[in-house]
Each structure stands twice: as structure tokens, then as C-alpha cells.
Scaffold this active site. Sequence first.
Site, PDB file in Angstrom:
ATOM      1  N   HIS A 135      -2.229  -6.441 -12.133  1.00  0.00           N
ATOM      2  CA  HIS A 135      -2.426  -5.185 -11.388  1.00  0.00           C
ATOM      3  C   HIS A 135      -1.305  -4.188 -11.730  1.00  0.00           C
ATOM      4  O   HIS A 135      -1.564  -3.029 -12.034  1.00  0.00           O
ATOM      5  CB  HIS A 135      -2.446  -5.512  -9.886  1.00  0.00           C
ATOM      6  CG  HIS A 135      -2.513  -4.322  -8.968  1.00  0.00           C
ATOM      7  ND1 HIS A 135      -3.482  -4.173  -8.000  1.00  0.00           N
ATOM      8  CD2 HIS A 135      -1.725  -3.226  -8.855  1.00  0.00           C
ATOM      9  CE1 HIS A 135      -3.291  -3.037  -7.341  1.00  0.00           C
ATOM     10  NE2 HIS A 135      -2.214  -2.448  -7.833  1.00  0.00           N
ATOM     11  N   GLU A 136      -0.060  -4.687 -11.718  1.00  0.00           N
ATOM     12  CA  GLU A 136       1.086  -3.789 -11.985  1.00  0.00           C
ATOM     13  C   GLU A 136       1.125  -3.337 -13.446  1.00  0.00           C
ATOM     14  O   GLU A 136       1.446  -2.181 -13.725  1.00  0.00           O
ATOM     15  CB  GLU A 136       2.407  -4.460 -11.609  1.00  0.00           C
ATOM     16  CG  GLU A 136       2.559  -4.831 -10.136  1.00  0.00           C
ATOM     17  CD  GLU A 136       2.208  -3.724  -9.164  1.00  0.00           C
ATOM     18  OE1 GLU A 136       2.377  -2.531  -9.504  1.00  0.00           O
ATOM     19  OE2 GLU A 136       1.725  -4.044  -8.066  1.00  0.00           O
ATOM     20  N   GLN A 186       4.584   4.596  -9.750  1.00  0.00           N
ATOM     21  CA  GLN A 186       4.134   4.868  -8.380  1.00  0.00           C
ATOM     22  C   GLN A 186       5.165   5.648  -7.565  1.00  0.00           C
ATOM     23  O   GLN A 186       4.871   6.129  -6.478  1.00  0.00           O
ATOM     24  CB  GLN A 186       3.774   3.559  -7.657  1.00  0.00           C
ATOM     25  CG  GLN A 186       2.548   2.879  -8.249  1.00  0.00           C
ATOM     26  CD  GLN A 186       2.232   1.593  -7.537  1.00  0.00           C
ATOM     27  OE1 GLN A 186       2.779   0.551  -7.856  1.00  0.00           O
ATOM     28  NE2 GLN A 186       1.373   1.656  -6.530  1.00  0.00           N
ATOM     29  N   HIS A 205      -1.007  -0.459 -13.973  1.00  0.00           N
ATOM     30  CA  HIS A 205      -0.367   0.812 -13.572  1.00  0.00           C
ATOM     31  C   HIS A 205       0.396   1.444 -14.739  1.00  0.00           C
ATOM     32  O   HIS A 205       0.408   2.665 -14.892  1.00  0.00           O
ATOM     33  CB  HIS A 205       0.633   0.585 -12.431  1.00  0.00           C
ATOM     34  CG  HIS A 205       0.018   0.626 -11.059  1.00  0.00           C
ATOM     35  ND1 HIS A 205      -0.609   1.740 -10.555  1.00  0.00           N
ATOM     36  CD2 HIS A 205      -0.051  -0.306 -10.078  1.00  0.00           C
ATOM     37  CE1 HIS A 205      -1.033   1.490  -9.314  1.00  0.00           C
ATOM     38  NE2 HIS A 205      -0.724   0.250  -9.006  1.00  0.00           N
ATOM     39  N   CYS A 211      -3.657  -1.283  -2.951  1.00  0.00           N
ATOM     40  CA  CYS A 211      -2.652  -0.651  -3.799  1.00  0.00           C
ATOM     41  C   CYS A 211      -1.905   0.378  -2.958  1.00  0.00           C
ATOM     42  O   CYS A 211      -2.525   1.137  -2.217  1.00  0.00           O
ATOM     43  CB  CYS A 211      -3.351   0.037  -4.976  1.00  0.00           C
ATOM     44  SG  CYS A 211      -2.206   0.881  -6.079  1.00  0.00           S
ATOM     45  N   LEU A 212      -0.574   0.381  -3.073  1.00  0.00           N
ATOM     46  CA  LEU A 212       0.217   1.327  -2.281  1.00  0.00           C
ATOM     47  C   LEU A 212      -0.121   2.783  -2.637  1.00  0.00           C
ATOM     48  O   LEU A 212       0.135   3.682  -1.857  1.00  0.00           O
ATOM     49  CB  LEU A 212       1.715   1.071  -2.477  1.00  0.00           C
ATOM     50  CG  LEU A 212       2.254  -0.228  -1.851  1.00  0.00           C
ATOM     51  CD1 LEU A 212       3.713  -0.438  -2.217  1.00  0.00           C
ATOM     52  CD2 LEU A 212       2.098  -0.238  -0.336  1.00  0.00           C
ATOM     53  N   GLY A 261       3.974  -5.687  -4.719  1.00  0.00           N
ATOM     54  CA  GLY A 261       4.239  -5.265  -6.092  1.00  0.00           C
ATOM     55  C   GLY A 261       4.342  -3.757  -6.162  1.00  0.00           C
ATOM     56  O   GLY A 261       3.759  -3.049  -5.332  1.00  0.00           O
TER      57      GLY A 261
HETATM   58 NI    NI Z   1      -1.079  -0.766  -7.172  1.00  0.00          NI
END
Ligand code: NI
Length: 174
Positions: free
Chosen positions: A136-137, A51, A140, A94-95, A46
Site C-alpha cells: 500500500h505504501e 502524504q 503511494h 488510507c490516511l 503506515g
Molecule cells: Ni495510504
Amino acid sequence: MTVKKLITVPDEILRKSSQPIEKVSDNEKKLINDLFETMYHHKGIGLASIQIGIPKRIIVLDVSQKDEIKKPLCFINPAIKNISKEKSKYEEGCLSIPNTFIEIERPKTCIVEYIDIDGKKKQIECEGLLSTCIQHEINHLDGKLIIDFLSKLKKDLIIKKLSKTKQNPDRIVV
Ligand code: NI
């Protein structure tokens, strides 16, 4: 399509609230392609637009298993309409927060309203992994990160560790 640079903690951009999309134009379509490219490149499941430093309410996901056909999903202006009382627990990474995994409990199912890439209003019922990822997204888009689920002490430790690695200059041997 371009692989974009990922924004990581402690960059304050990640704390910004993303803006809704009024019309899905070519710019947004290009951005969506870049998001998929960047997500697949970094082996994430995701990614939110913020991000890569663009505060627009767009997220992409692909929760298909390794041996399955890719199933790219894109959600514009996603909003959670309904959540189940029942929870499910995953260890989330998380990236934007390298090498950090946090066990988080979230509603097991949720209903999300969104706009698709053609600008059509849609609704999806999510369960299990998809439910966790989409939540989660969406976090963000509101500047919320998985470290916010931790105690202040643990959270500060992680931020400190990640800040140090960031400040290190490139190591060269000449
Ligand atoms: Ni994330």
C-alpha cells in the site's frame, strides 16, 4: 518531531511519483521522525512521505497490535523484488482518503529491498498484514491510491464526495 498536516484526496500532489534518496542525511532523519509522529498521531499503521507533501521515497510502518510494544519500521527507496502467487485480502483505509475502506486483494508475501536509516542496503520478507501495508505504501510512492482498485464509477463518486467536504468553509457560530 512535528505532527505534519496530511494531504488528502483530491489533492493532485498524491499523484506525484516520489524521488529516490541518494544519501540519508539529517534532513531525511528529521523527515522520518516527523513521519512517525504524524502516523502515530493519526493512529495510522503506515505513512508515505508524499502524504505530508514531500515526494521522497520514504515510508514508515508499525503493524504491531494495540497491546504490543510499538515496532516502528522505516524503509527508504523500498522496491518489491518478489511476490507470492497466493493472495490475502484486507479492508484497507488510507490516511489520505478519510472514511473510506476498500477490500483489496494483494500478494500474501513479498520480498522488499530497501535502505535503512543508516544508509545500509537491506532486504525483508513480508507476510500478511505487513505485506499488504508495505505494498500500500509503495503504491503511494508511485502515485497510486486504493481508490484506483475500484471501477471508474465508484472512484469518481468517492472523489466527488471528498471534494465537497473539502470545499466547505469552516462553520462558525458568532
Ligand atoms: Ni495510504
